[in-house]
Design an enzyme around this catalytic site. Structure first.
Site, PDB file in Angstrom:
ATOM      1  N   ARG A 234       0.717  -1.093  -0.034  1.00 35.14           N
ATOM      2  CA  ARG A 234       0.003  -0.003   0.036  1.00 35.14           C
ATOM      3  C   ARG A 234       0.979   1.197   0.005  1.00 35.14           C
ATOM      4  O   ARG A 234       1.831   1.278   0.881  1.00 35.14           O
ATOM      5  CB  ARG A 234      -0.891   0.016   1.336  1.00 35.14           C
ATOM      6  CG  ARG A 234      -2.090  -0.774   1.223  1.00 35.14           C
ATOM      7  CD  ARG A 234      -3.086  -0.413   0.160  1.00 35.14           C
ATOM      8  NE  ARG A 234      -4.268  -1.344  -0.036  1.00 35.14           N
ATOM      9  CZ  ARG A 234      -4.538  -2.442  -0.703  1.00 35.14           C
ATOM     10  NH1 ARG A 234      -3.392  -2.691  -1.434  1.00 35.14           N
ATOM     11  NH2 ARG A 234      -5.485  -2.959  -0.926  1.00 35.14           N
ATOM     12  N   ASP A 258       4.236  -0.504  -7.050  1.00 41.18           N
ATOM     13  CA  ASP A 258       2.855  -0.828  -7.699  1.00 41.18           C
ATOM     14  C   ASP A 258       1.774   0.101  -7.237  1.00 41.18           C
ATOM     15  O   ASP A 258       0.570  -0.181  -7.577  1.00 41.18           O
ATOM     16  CB  ASP A 258       2.693  -2.322  -7.686  1.00 41.18           C
ATOM     17  CG  ASP A 258       1.468  -2.987  -8.405  1.00 41.18           C
ATOM     18  OD1 ASP A 258       1.427  -2.403  -9.505  1.00 41.18           O
ATOM     19  OD2 ASP A 258       0.456  -3.223  -7.764  1.00 41.18           O
ATOM     20  N   GLU A 263      -2.219   7.684  -4.971  1.00 40.82           N
ATOM     21  CA  GLU A 263      -2.803   7.088  -6.168  1.00 40.82           C
ATOM     22  C   GLU A 263      -4.194   7.140  -6.684  1.00 40.82           C
ATOM     23  O   GLU A 263      -4.728   6.972  -7.804  1.00 40.82           O
ATOM     24  CB  GLU A 263      -2.318   5.432  -6.239  1.00 40.82           C
ATOM     25  CG  GLU A 263      -3.087   4.601  -5.366  1.00 40.82           C
ATOM     26  CD  GLU A 263      -2.963   3.391  -5.408  1.00 40.82           C
ATOM     27  OE1 GLU A 263      -1.718   2.884  -5.147  1.00 40.82           O
ATOM     28  OE2 GLU A 263      -4.157   2.318  -5.426  1.00 40.82           O
ATOM     29  N   HIS A 295      -0.918  -0.374  -9.817  1.00 39.16           N
ATOM     30  CA  HIS A 295      -1.725  -1.070  -9.095  1.00 39.16           C
ATOM     31  C   HIS A 295      -2.211  -2.378  -9.866  1.00 39.16           C
ATOM     32  O   HIS A 295      -3.464  -2.649  -9.858  1.00 39.16           O
ATOM     33  CB  HIS A 295      -2.994  -0.473  -8.411  1.00 39.16           C
ATOM     34  CG  HIS A 295      -3.285  -0.867  -6.974  1.00 39.16           C
ATOM     35  ND1 HIS A 295      -3.423  -0.300  -6.000  1.00 39.16           N
ATOM     36  CD2 HIS A 295      -3.593  -2.228  -6.549  1.00 39.16           C
ATOM     37  CE1 HIS A 295      -3.807  -0.884  -4.902  1.00 39.16           C
ATOM     38  NE2 HIS A 295      -3.643  -2.416  -5.331  1.00 39.16           N
TER      39      HIS A 295
HETATM   40  P1  NAD Z   1      -1.358 -11.255   4.902  1.00 36.44           P
HETATM   41  O1  NAD Z   1      -2.300 -10.698   5.927  1.00 36.44           O
HETATM   42  O2  NAD Z   1      -1.322 -12.658   4.677  1.00 36.44           O
HETATM   43  O3  NAD Z   1      -0.131 -10.715   5.423  1.00 36.44           O
HETATM   44  C1  NAD Z   1       0.355  -9.569   6.002  1.00 36.44           C
HETATM   45  C2  NAD Z   1       1.449  -9.828   7.047  1.00 36.44           C
HETATM   46  O4  NAD Z   1       1.838  -8.566   7.595  1.00 36.44           O
HETATM   47  C3  NAD Z   1       1.054 -10.630   8.267  1.00 36.44           C
HETATM   48  O5  NAD Z   1       2.133 -11.387   8.464  1.00 36.44           O
HETATM   49  C4  NAD Z   1       0.855  -9.517   9.427  1.00 36.44           C
HETATM   50  O6  NAD Z   1       1.301 -10.291  10.610  1.00 36.44           O
HETATM   51  C5  NAD Z   1       2.059  -8.747   9.175  1.00 36.44           C
HETATM   52  N1  NAD Z   1       2.240  -7.398   9.615  1.00 36.44           N
HETATM   53  C6  NAD Z   1       0.887  -6.626  10.362  1.00 36.44           C
HETATM   54  N2  NAD Z   1       1.524  -5.646  10.765  1.00 36.44           N
HETATM   55  C7  NAD Z   1       2.831  -5.546  10.660  1.00 36.44           C
HETATM   56  C8  NAD Z   1       3.816  -4.555  11.020  1.00 36.44           C
HETATM   57  N3  NAD Z   1       3.501  -3.547  11.813  1.00 36.44           N
HETATM   58  N4  NAD Z   1       5.109  -4.772  10.728  1.00 36.44           N
HETATM   59  C9  NAD Z   1       5.243  -5.765   9.847  1.00 36.44           C
HETATM   60  N5  NAD Z   1       4.316  -6.765   9.377  1.00 36.44           N
HETATM   61  C10 NAD Z   1       3.100  -6.845   9.859  1.00 36.44           C
HETATM   62  O7  NAD Z   1      -1.527 -10.302   3.480  1.00 36.44           O
HETATM   63  P2  NAD Z   1      -1.233 -10.406   2.338  1.00 36.44           P
HETATM   64  O8  NAD Z   1      -2.250 -11.075   1.579  1.00 36.44           O
HETATM   65  O9  NAD Z   1       0.110 -10.934   2.263  1.00 36.44           O
HETATM   66  O10 NAD Z   1      -1.153  -8.952   1.691  1.00 36.44           O
HETATM   67  C11 NAD Z   1      -0.286  -7.924   1.957  1.00 36.44           C
HETATM   68  C12 NAD Z   1      -0.373  -6.678   1.590  1.00 36.44           C
HETATM   69  O11 NAD Z   1      -0.522  -6.596   0.294  1.00 36.44           O
HETATM   70  C13 NAD Z   1      -2.083  -6.213   1.907  1.00 36.44           C
HETATM   71  O12 NAD Z   1      -1.930  -5.522   3.174  1.00 36.44           O
HETATM   72  C14 NAD Z   1      -2.351  -5.480   0.663  1.00 36.44           C
HETATM   73  O13 NAD Z   1      -2.477  -4.085   1.180  1.00 36.44           O
HETATM   74  C15 NAD Z   1      -1.435  -5.612  -0.304  1.00 36.44           C
HETATM   75  N6  NAD Z   1      -1.913  -5.957  -1.542  1.00 36.44           N
HETATM   76  C16 NAD Z   1      -1.532  -5.471  -2.683  1.00 36.44           C
HETATM   77  C17 NAD Z   1      -2.115  -5.937  -3.917  1.00 36.44           C
HETATM   78  C18 NAD Z   1      -1.598  -5.311  -5.282  1.00 36.44           C
HETATM   79  O14 NAD Z   1      -2.349  -5.380  -6.123  1.00 36.44           O
HETATM   80  N7  NAD Z   1      -0.569  -4.480  -5.472  1.00 36.44           N
HETATM   81  C19 NAD Z   1      -2.642  -6.960  -4.051  1.00 36.44           C
HETATM   82  C20 NAD Z   1      -3.310  -7.609  -2.560  1.00 36.44           C
HETATM   83  C21 NAD Z   1      -2.681  -7.258  -1.528  1.00 36.44           C
END
Ligand code: NAD
Length: 335
Positions: A234, A258, A263, A295
């Site tokens: 994000r 991305d 954005e 994105h």
């Molecule tokens: P997820 O919930 O499986 O993993 C997120 C991880 O971050 C978890 O292990 C959590 O414990 C950890 N976390 C939480 N707070 C934290 C902190 N303060 N410091 C470090 N780690 C921390 O989520 P995911 O499916 O792996 O997705 C990750 C991110 O990717 C999402 O938050 C989303 O915003 C982003 N995303 C982007 C796209 C894109 O198209 N660019 C698509 C999907 C998701």
């Protein structure tokens, strides 16, 4: 159900229609849900929202006054929805918790490789019959140290891929996953250590008040000179003005994104006939060592099919008076 789909994109429509199986009336709107467009939701039982639709308290109140009780997010992230207000109003909100971590992880690595091997520059040169290799020197990924911040679903796949390249892996997460340590030799360290020791830093933590501007002037100072910084999570995780300064000084050697903190209203749209008003983005775009995609990390056919199917599993459950397993509760931790 009568469903209004805000911020509907051409790339997803066929997948949504197929998953709906003709069971619902769907109105597709290209417009995002905002205070200006909220009236268009009148008459719907449920809304399908995307990442840049506005789910803040005033909008939820309006939706509630229109009798709307269901919101299905076509995304994993839900930082744009005021869940406390939704709960208070009795509006049920569901997301698509996992649709393809591979899509996002693979795009993350695509950014790393394209930046490292200067693919955009090489491609542009070849199109002008310039076959020179000057300025195209990259580095072996093998043996480099990659720091993964957030080792959840996407971060874990990134770890697996980079392990395959022969990278040393460092990780930081508030909930470490020891399987990654066992399988890929990922070593959990504190953030300052990760910043100091990584050649590549990639962000996969959610956007929360605690992670806003995780990457800022102070944390950039700790990083190696010439570090590669990648953000497909994000935009708000990164203070872009600080990265800009880091790029100018050479501290940051590569920046691949991305997602971008500003954005909204730009990414996903064709603005090629307009003057770009965002000065920070305009500056970023001229750096040869910056690669920006709008994105699109999630944008694979597998992910789109999974998003559409999960969305309509939720809608069907609601239509039949059942609960959906994807409903968000107030202790939902992701963004
Ligand atoms: P997820 O919930 O499986 O993993 C997120 C991880 O971050 C978890 O292990 C959590 O414990 C950890 N976390 C939480 N707070 C934290 C902190 N303060 N410091 C470090 N780690 C921390 O989520 P995911 O499916 O792996 O997705 C990750 C991110 O990717 C999402 O938050 C989303 O915003 C982003 N995303 C982007 C796209 C894109 O198209 N660019 C698509 C999907 C998701």
């Amino acid at each position: 159900m009568n469903i209004t789909c805000f911020d509907a994109h051409t790339f997803e429509k066929e997948f949504l229609l197929k998953a709906a199986q003709g069971k619902h009336q769907i109105q597709f709107l290209k417009l995002q849900l905002t205070t200006e467009t909220v009236e268009l939701a009148k008459g719907a039982d449920a809304l399908l929202l995307f990442v840049n639709d506005d789910g803040s308290a005033p909008i939820l109140e309006k939706l509630h006054s229109f009798g709307i009780r269901y919101i299905a997010l076509r995304s994993a992230g839900f930082n744009h929805i005021d869940l406390v207000k939704a709960k208070e109003l009795g509006i049920r909100v569901a997301n698509v918790p996992a649709y393809s971590p591979y899509a996002v992880a693979e795009h993350t690595v695509a950014l790393m490789l394209a930046l490292n091997r200067k693919l955009a520059k090489a491609h542009n040169r070849i199109r002008e019959s310039n076959f020179s290799l000057t300025g195209l020197v990259g580095f072996d990924m093998n043996g480099k140290t990659a720091g993964i911040i957030g080792t959840g679903k996407i971060g874990s796949v990134v770890a697996k891929i980079l392990h395959g390249f022969g990278c040393h892996l460092l990780g930081y997460d508030i909930l470490p996953n020891m399987t990654l340590a066992e399988r890929y030799g990922l070593k959990y360290v504190d953030l300052p250590t990760l910043y100091k020791e990584s050649d590549i830093i990639t962000l996969h933590a959610p956007l929360l008040p605690s992670t806003k501007y995780l990457i800022n002037e102070e944390t950039i100072k700790l990083m190696k000179n010439g570090v590669m910084l990648i953000n497909t999570s994000r935009g708000g995780l990164v203070k872009t003005s600080a990265v800009l300064a880091g790029l100018k000084s050479g501290k940051i050697g590569y920046f691949g994104i991305d997602v971008y903190e500003e954005e909204k209203g730009l990414f996903f749209y064709d603005r090629s006939n307009q003057v770009l008003q965002d000065e920070i983005l305009a500056q970023l775009m001229v750096f040869p060592n910056v690669l920006i995609t709008s994105h699109q990390a999630f944008l694979t056919d597998t992910a789109l099919r999974n998003i559409a199917e999960t969305t309509f599993e939720t809608i069907n459950a609601w239509a039949e008076g059942r609960e959906s397993p994807n409903e968000l509760t107030l202790d939902a931790k992701q963004d």
